[in-house]
Scaffold this motif. Structure first.
Motif, PDB file in Angstrom:
ATOM      1  N   UNK A 127       0.851  -1.194   0.000  1.00 49.23           N
ATOM      2  CA  UNK A 127       0.000   0.000   0.000  1.00 49.23           C
ATOM      3  C   UNK A 127       0.888   1.247   0.000  1.00 49.23           C
ATOM      4  N   UNK A 128       0.484   2.301  -0.677  1.00 44.01           N
ATOM      5  CA  UNK A 128       1.152   3.596  -0.484  1.00 44.01           C
ATOM      6  C   UNK A 128       0.983   4.020   0.988  1.00 44.01           C
ATOM      7  N   UNK A 129       1.918   4.768   1.501  1.00 44.36           N
ATOM      8  CA  UNK A 129       1.915   5.143   2.914  1.00 44.36           C
ATOM      9  C   UNK A 129       0.585   5.749   3.363  1.00 44.36           C
ATOM     10  N   UNK A 130       0.062   6.684   2.586  1.00 35.37           N
ATOM     11  CA  UNK A 130      -1.191   7.344   2.986  1.00 35.37           C
ATOM     12  C   UNK A 130      -2.381   6.399   2.909  1.00 35.37           C
ATOM     13  N   UNK A 131      -2.399   5.520   1.932  1.00 31.93           N
ATOM     14  CA  UNK A 131      -3.504   4.578   1.760  1.00 31.93           C
ATOM     15  C   UNK A 131      -3.491   3.507   2.843  1.00 31.93           C
ATOM     16  N   UNK A 132      -2.346   3.219   3.402  1.00 32.82           N
ATOM     17  CA  UNK A 132      -2.219   2.182   4.430  1.00 32.82           C
ATOM     18  C   UNK A 132      -3.000   2.516   5.696  1.00 32.82           C
ATOM     19  N   UNK A 133      -3.429   3.740   5.818  1.00 31.01           N
ATOM     20  CA  UNK A 133      -4.187   4.172   7.008  1.00 31.01           C
ATOM     21  C   UNK A 133      -5.692   4.007   6.836  1.00 31.01           C
ATOM     22  N   UNK A 134      -6.149   3.579   5.655  1.00 28.11           N
ATOM     23  CA  UNK A 134      -7.581   3.475   5.367  1.00 28.11           C
ATOM     24  C   UNK A 134      -8.295   2.618   6.407  1.00 28.11           C
ATOM     25  N   UNK A 135      -9.449   3.108   6.849  1.00 28.71           N
ATOM     26  CA  UNK A 135     -10.301   2.401   7.814  1.00 28.71           C
ATOM     27  C   UNK A 135      -9.657   2.194   9.182  1.00 28.71           C
ATOM     28  N   UNK A 136      -8.598   2.928   9.497  1.00 23.08           N
ATOM     29  CA  UNK A 136      -7.925   2.772  10.785  1.00 23.08           C
ATOM     30  C   UNK A 136      -8.032   4.009  11.670  1.00 23.08           C
ATOM     31  N   UNK A 137      -8.688   5.059  11.186  1.00 28.53           N
ATOM     32  CA  UNK A 137      -8.785   6.314  11.937  1.00 28.53           C
ATOM     33  C   UNK A 137      -7.399   6.868  12.273  1.00 28.53           C
ATOM     34  N   UNK A 138      -6.518   6.811  11.271  1.00 26.30           N
ATOM     35  CA  UNK A 138      -5.152   7.320  11.392  1.00 26.30           C
ATOM     36  C   UNK A 138      -4.989   8.435  10.367  1.00 26.30           C
TER      37      UNK A 138
END
Length: 109
Positions: free
Chosen positions: A73-84
């Motif tokens: 995952x791209x760094x920003x996309x890796x936070x999806x659905x994690x409230x990060x």
């Protein structure tokens, strides 16, 4: 970069094609967050990880690192659905890839 090549190849960087030590990377990130280095070129990454681990917890950090290093995952996309926050995803991904690069050197010591 082509779409077929991963941004960071765990197997290549660790030299272990059978079992990428994601847990080793996560453990190192958490260790550096708990005990930030002083007077080291990457001390700022340790401090950033201390902040994000405190903010989101170790399991969320583990998930982001797994998504970045294994699922590509791209760094920003890796936070999806994690409230990060996306910017924290960039911090986590940057630190994880930097610490991943340090692992082979540590095993040589």
């Amino acid at each position: 970069m082509t779409g077929s090549e991963p941004l960071y190849d765990v197997r290549e960087r660790t030299g272990n094609p059978e079992h990428p030590p994601i847990d080793d990377v996560v453990d190192l990130v958490l260790e550096r967050a708990e005990n930030p280095r002083v007077d080291h070129q990457n001390a700022h990454l340790d401090e950033a990880m201390a902040t994000v681990v405190d903010r989101y917890g170790s399991e969320t950090i583990r998930t982001v690192i797994y998504r970045v290093l294994v699922e590509e995952y791209p760094f920003r996309t890796a936070t999806a659905d994690l409230d990060v926050d996306n910017v924290d995803g960039v911090r986590i991904g940057t630190a994880a890839t930097r610490f991943l690069a340090e692992l082979p050197a540590q095993s040589d010591d």
